[in-house]
Design an enzyme around this catalytic site. Sequence first.
Site, PDB file in Angstrom:
ATOM      1  N   HIS A   1       0.833  -1.194   0.000  1.00 52.20           N
ATOM      2  CA  HIS A   1       0.000   0.000   0.000  1.00 52.20           C
ATOM      3  C   HIS A   1       0.876   1.255   0.000  1.00 52.20           C
ATOM      4  CE1 HIS A   1      -3.402  -2.422   1.875  1.00 52.20           C
ATOM      5  NE2 HIS A   1      -2.359  -3.096   2.319  1.00 52.20           N
ATOM      6  N   TYR A   2       0.261   2.401  -0.315  1.00 54.47           N
ATOM      7  CA  TYR A   2       0.858   3.668   0.098  1.00 54.47           C
ATOM      8  C   TYR A   2      -0.079   4.325   1.106  1.00 54.47           C
ATOM      9  CZ  TYR A   2      -2.001   6.033  -3.597  1.00 54.47           C
ATOM     10  OH  TYR A   2      -3.003   6.503  -4.408  1.00 54.47           O
ATOM     11  N   THR A   3       0.489   5.187   1.958  1.00 56.41           N
ATOM     12  CA  THR A   3      -0.302   5.769   3.041  1.00 56.41           C
ATOM     13  C   THR A   3      -1.111   6.976   2.604  1.00 56.41           C
ATOM     14  OG1 THR A   3       1.508   7.223   3.734  1.00 56.41           O
ATOM     15  CG2 THR A   3       1.405   5.016   4.732  1.00 56.41           C
TER      16      THR A   3
ATOM     17  N   GLU B   1       2.552  -0.953   4.523  1.00 54.91           N
ATOM     18  CA  GLU B   1       2.259   0.415   4.110  1.00 54.91           C
ATOM     19  C   GLU B   1       3.572   1.149   3.822  1.00 54.91           C
ATOM     20  OE1 GLU B   1      -0.432   2.185   3.570  1.00 54.91           O
ATOM     21  OE2 GLU B   1      -2.121   1.128   4.520  1.00 54.91           O
TER      22      GLU B   1
ATOM     23  N   HIS C   1      -2.835  -3.003  -3.188  1.00 56.99           N
ATOM     24  CA  HIS C   1      -4.195  -2.825  -2.687  1.00 56.99           C
ATOM     25  C   HIS C   1      -5.188  -2.652  -3.840  1.00 56.99           C
ATOM     26  CE1 HIS C   1      -6.708  -0.840   0.768  1.00 56.99           C
ATOM     27  NE2 HIS C   1      -7.233  -1.968   0.342  1.00 56.99           N
TER      28      HIS C   1
ATOM     29  N   ASP D   1      -3.732   2.407  -4.619  1.00 60.47           N
ATOM     30  CA  ASP D   1      -2.361   2.184  -4.138  1.00 60.47           C
ATOM     31  C   ASP D   1      -1.858   0.770  -4.412  1.00 60.47           C
ATOM     32  OD1 ASP D   1      -4.496   1.806  -2.144  1.00 60.47           O
ATOM     33  OD2 ASP D   1      -2.921   1.195  -0.763  1.00 60.47           O
TER      34      ASP D   1
END
Length: 341
Positions: free
Chosen positions: A111-113, A175, A223, A233
């Site tokens: 994921h990215y935050t 993440e 994700h 993401d």
Amino acid sequence: MRKILYIIGLTTFVFSCTSQKNVKKKSYSPPKPVTQPKTVVKTGVSEKPKPQVTNEHGVEFFTTNIGDVTKNDNTASYGSIVSAKPIGYKVVKTYFPAIAQNFRQKYLILHYTALLDDKSITVLTEQNVSSHYLVNNTGDNEIYQLVDENKRAYHAGISSWRNDKNLNDTSIGVEIVNSGYTTDAMGNRVFASFSDEQIRKVAALAKDIITRYQIPPTNVLGHADIAPTRKQDPGPMFPWKRLYEQYQIGMWYDEEMKKSFYDLASIDFTTKYYEPSFIFNIQTQLQKFGYGVDPSGKWDDATKKTIEAFQYHFRPQNFSGIMDAETWAILQALNLKYATK
């Protein structure tokens, strides 16, 4: 004389009768069979020795695998063994472990935050969302662990891949601190890049996780792959190809195979684009690869977002959500390379 003969005859008769009374009558008895001694068959557990459970300061560990790794079976524990403690009884590990077991951790989801470092930490540790690990963007050599790998983190949400759903139950979430995307004047998404230090951290972390849990390339996902109608993401700036080529992590297509499919697709691709049967086939191919799309024969919003997620991962130069000949060729090449077993 006659009296004497009478006495002799009477005596002979009495003796004869008495002798017959004392003779035991014999009955026939068949010979007894010879009984061979029985072979004792052991019905207990196998006597094959198993590696011992180690005990450190009262905490038990088992770090040796005796399962079949070719079937993704692994009996090793990468943390302490958790056991019941029923009152009045003793739980023993005389026969521990059974070989018929494997890991809960089947997937690695990236994921990215969409947040900066400090805010990412706050949200992932103090709110109803979390991940097992957080890769920061501060240029150091630290990776933050937020959740025990043996517990569920709340990172995937409503999700699916192939036959599995609700992937929080079966995945490890990572993440990566990244601001996500902004929208330009034309309404197009402009995604932020990842630093080189972050990618090296992600690669080292991912390699460790997929090696320990024997996670296959088809289960290393973003994700957006498992929730394409909701998420973007880690986005098109995440270097999936680099991870595949430099670190042997995840999936990528073979260029020659893609080219062969592209040559076929470019002949009459545009003429078939709006045919329901053609659209249905595209949706079926996406579903076959793993995406949770329902074939309808229409270019609906869910299909467009699924194609977009696919392009984020495998064709980041163009993530329009439109199924063109190149995207179709990549999908065919991937389905051939990573056929569902």
